[in-house]
Design a protein around this motif. Sequence first.
Motif, PDB file in Angstrom:
ATOM      1  N   SER A  51      -0.476   3.308   3.354  1.00  0.00           N
ATOM      2  CA  SER A  51      -0.234   2.276   2.929  1.00  0.00           C
ATOM      3  C   SER A  51      -1.439   1.280   2.231  1.00  0.00           C
ATOM      4  N   SER A  52      -1.089   0.428   1.363  1.00  0.00           N
ATOM      5  CA  SER A  52      -1.834  -0.459   0.602  1.00  0.00           C
ATOM      6  C   SER A  52      -2.103  -1.919   1.608  1.00  0.00           C
ATOM      7  N   THR A  53      -2.086  -2.983   0.845  1.00  0.00           N
ATOM      8  CA  THR A  53      -2.035  -4.281   1.133  1.00  0.00           C
ATOM      9  C   THR A  53      -0.514  -4.588   1.663  1.00  0.00           C
ATOM     10  N   ASP A  54      -0.487  -5.678   2.386  1.00  0.00           N
ATOM     11  CA  ASP A  54       0.870  -6.107   2.801  1.00  0.00           C
ATOM     12  C   ASP A  54       2.007  -6.292   1.438  1.00  0.00           C
ATOM     13  N   ASN A  55       3.110  -5.967   1.719  1.00  0.00           N
ATOM     14  CA  ASN A  55       4.025  -6.198   0.690  1.00  0.00           C
ATOM     15  C   ASN A  55       3.794  -5.320  -0.595  1.00  0.00           C
ATOM     16  N   LYS A  56       2.739  -4.378  -0.596  1.00  0.00           N
ATOM     17  CA  LYS A  56       2.344  -3.584  -1.886  1.00  0.00           C
ATOM     18  C   LYS A  56       3.113  -2.420  -1.859  1.00  0.00           C
ATOM     19  N   ARG A  57       3.780  -1.776  -2.859  1.00  0.00           N
ATOM     20  CA  ARG A  57       4.149  -0.618  -2.932  1.00  0.00           C
ATOM     21  C   ARG A  57       3.342   0.165  -2.990  1.00  0.00           C
ATOM     22  N   THR A  58       3.293   1.547  -2.526  1.00  0.00           N
ATOM     23  CA  THR A  58       2.632   2.697  -2.875  1.00  0.00           C
ATOM     24  C   THR A  58       3.345   3.877  -3.110  1.00  0.00           C
ATOM     25  N   GLU A  59       3.079   4.733  -4.108  1.00  0.00           N
ATOM     26  CA  GLU A  59       3.936   5.784  -4.497  1.00  0.00           C
ATOM     27  C   GLU A  59       3.189   7.094  -4.647  1.00  0.00           C
ATOM     28  N   HIS A  60       3.987   8.356  -4.353  1.00  0.00           N
ATOM     29  CA  HIS A  60       3.071   9.482  -4.568  1.00  0.00           C
ATOM     30  C   HIS A  60       4.397  10.532  -4.728  1.00  0.00           C
ATOM     31  N   GLN A  61       4.296  11.409  -5.864  1.00  0.00           N
ATOM     32  CA  GLN A  61       5.276  12.414  -5.786  1.00  0.00           C
ATOM     33  C   GLN A  61       6.695  12.092  -5.784  1.00  0.00           C
ATOM     34  N   GLY A  62       6.943  10.895  -6.382  1.00  0.00           N
ATOM     35  CA  GLY A  62       8.396  10.305  -6.394  1.00  0.00           C
ATOM     36  C   GLY A  62       8.946   9.556  -5.307  1.00  0.00           C
ATOM     37  N   PHE A  63       8.114   9.661  -4.360  1.00  0.00           N
ATOM     38  CA  PHE A  63       8.054   8.933  -3.049  1.00  0.00           C
ATOM     39  C   PHE A  63       7.343   7.596  -3.119  1.00  0.00           C
ATOM     40  N   HIS A  64       8.143   6.466  -2.326  1.00  0.00           N
ATOM     41  CA  HIS A  64       7.303   5.168  -2.264  1.00  0.00           C
ATOM     42  C   HIS A  64       7.904   4.493  -0.900  1.00  0.00           C
ATOM     43  N   ALA A  65       6.720   3.628  -0.673  1.00  0.00           N
ATOM     44  CA  ALA A  65       6.922   3.027   0.700  1.00  0.00           C
ATOM     45  C   ALA A  65       6.248   1.688   0.465  1.00  0.00           C
ATOM     46  N   THR A  66       6.771   0.695   1.231  1.00  0.00           N
ATOM     47  CA  THR A  66       5.878  -0.668   1.149  1.00  0.00           C
ATOM     48  C   THR A  66       5.766  -1.088   2.749  1.00  0.00           C
ATOM     49  N   LEU A  67       4.681  -1.741   2.936  1.00  0.00           N
ATOM     50  CA  LEU A  67       3.902  -2.033   4.171  1.00  0.00           C
ATOM     51  C   LEU A  67       4.770  -3.350   4.263  1.00  0.00           C
ATOM     52  N   HIS A  68       5.522  -3.646   5.360  1.00  0.00           N
ATOM     53  CA  HIS A  68       6.145  -5.163   5.328  1.00  0.00           C
ATOM     54  C   HIS A  68       5.746  -5.548   6.773  1.00  0.00           C
ATOM     55  N   LYS A  69       4.399  -6.283   6.904  1.00  0.00           N
ATOM     56  CA  LYS A  69       3.885  -6.640   8.334  1.00  0.00           C
ATOM     57  C   LYS A  69       5.043  -7.580   9.026  1.00  0.00           C
ATOM     58  N   SER A  70       5.914  -8.432   8.198  1.00  0.00           N
ATOM     59  CA  SER A  70       6.449  -9.275   8.739  1.00  0.00           C
ATOM     60  C   SER A  70       7.668  -8.679   9.588  1.00  0.00           C
ATOM     61  N   SER A  71       8.107  -7.471   9.231  1.00  0.00           N
ATOM     62  CA  SER A  71       8.938  -6.788   9.900  1.00  0.00           C
ATOM     63  C   SER A  71       8.379  -5.525  10.556  1.00  0.00           C
ATOM     64  N   SER A  72       7.097  -5.264  10.427  1.00  0.00           N
ATOM     65  CA  SER A  72       6.370  -4.145  11.033  1.00  0.00           C
ATOM     66  C   SER A  72       7.076  -2.951  10.578  1.00  0.00           C
ATOM     67  N   SER A  73       7.283  -2.795   9.447  1.00  0.00           N
ATOM     68  CA  SER A  73       7.966  -1.526   8.873  1.00  0.00           C
ATOM     69  C   SER A  73       7.240  -0.818   7.485  1.00  0.00           C
ATOM     70  N   PHE A  74       7.618   0.628   7.337  1.00  0.00           N
ATOM     71  CA  PHE A  74       6.942   1.138   6.452  1.00  0.00           C
ATOM     72  C   PHE A  74       7.760   2.541   6.143  1.00  0.00           C
ATOM     73  N   HIS A  75       9.005   1.901   5.405  1.00  0.00           N
ATOM     74  CA  HIS A  75       9.932   2.966   5.402  1.00  0.00           C
ATOM     75  C   HIS A  75       9.782   3.924   4.256  1.00  0.00           C
ATOM     76  N   LEU A  76      10.146   4.946   4.124  1.00  0.00           N
ATOM     77  CA  LEU A  76       9.975   5.931   2.997  1.00  0.00           C
ATOM     78  C   LEU A  76      11.169   6.065   2.265  1.00  0.00           C
ATOM     79  N   GLN A  77      11.024   5.973   0.764  1.00  0.00           N
ATOM     80  CA  GLN A  77      12.009   5.901  -0.074  1.00  0.00           C
ATOM     81  C   GLN A  77      12.070   6.910  -1.049  1.00  0.00           C
ATOM     82  N   LYS A  78      13.096   7.537  -1.728  1.00  0.00           N
ATOM     83  CA  LYS A  78      13.008   8.108  -2.928  1.00  0.00           C
ATOM     84  C   LYS A  78      14.314   8.121  -3.744  1.00  0.00           C
TER      85      LYS A  78
END
Lengths: 112, 113
Positions: A51-78
């Motif tokens: 993760s990076s900072t709140d609400n910032k998307r991070t990406e690697h190898q086609g996958f991405h995730a965004t840390l959402h502190k408001s919902s305490s989530s960090f879902h992985l997507q592709k």
Amino acid sequence: GDSVTQTEGLVTLTEGLPVMLNCTYQTIYSNPFLFWYVHYLNESPRLLLKSSTDNKRTEHQGFHATLHKSSSSFHLQKSSAQLSDSALYYCALRNSGTYQRFGTGTKLQVVP
Amino acid sequence: DMKVTQMPRYLIKRMGENVLLECGQDMSHETMYWYRQDPGLGLQLIYISYDVDSNSEGDIPKGYRVSRKKREHFSLILDSAKTNQTSVYFCASSLGGRSYEQYFGPGTRLTVL
């Protein structure tokens, strides 16, 4: 104490469909770090992205995730699953405590 | 090349025997870990070591002990192994800060009969 929840033990997808693996966490710490590790069969688990900072998307190898502190989530997507994405995926949480805490893992099976 | 090694890769023991699993890393990482991986339970932390002779229990330390006499080497010991200790054991290492990733070894598959 801290905890990480991965609700799906097994996700089976058809190649080409989008991937979303869920990860939610609980911590009293205000600035946690979240990680996704991938474990391919007969290999060592390795970092996929963190993760990076709140609400910032991070990406690697086609996958991405965004840390959402408001919902305490960090879902992985592709956007489009590939057969080679079949693996075990772990979400992990690290706060000011002493070590990362891992979720129970989600096995992703991509089928033709 | 940054690497974590584990020996042996496969081990079969009888209940009551002693087990020694060894882990090495070449990255001069301060922190090292031992996990076991079981289906549906994920990676469970057994012990963590912050440096030489500075070890702490993780979430499931019962039945295990560790030794770290050199920074690059971390051992997991099972005194009188039990059948419920059959599992895959992973060693990992990392730098000390909380944003740092862990590097994992290839695992040891232990079967206790």
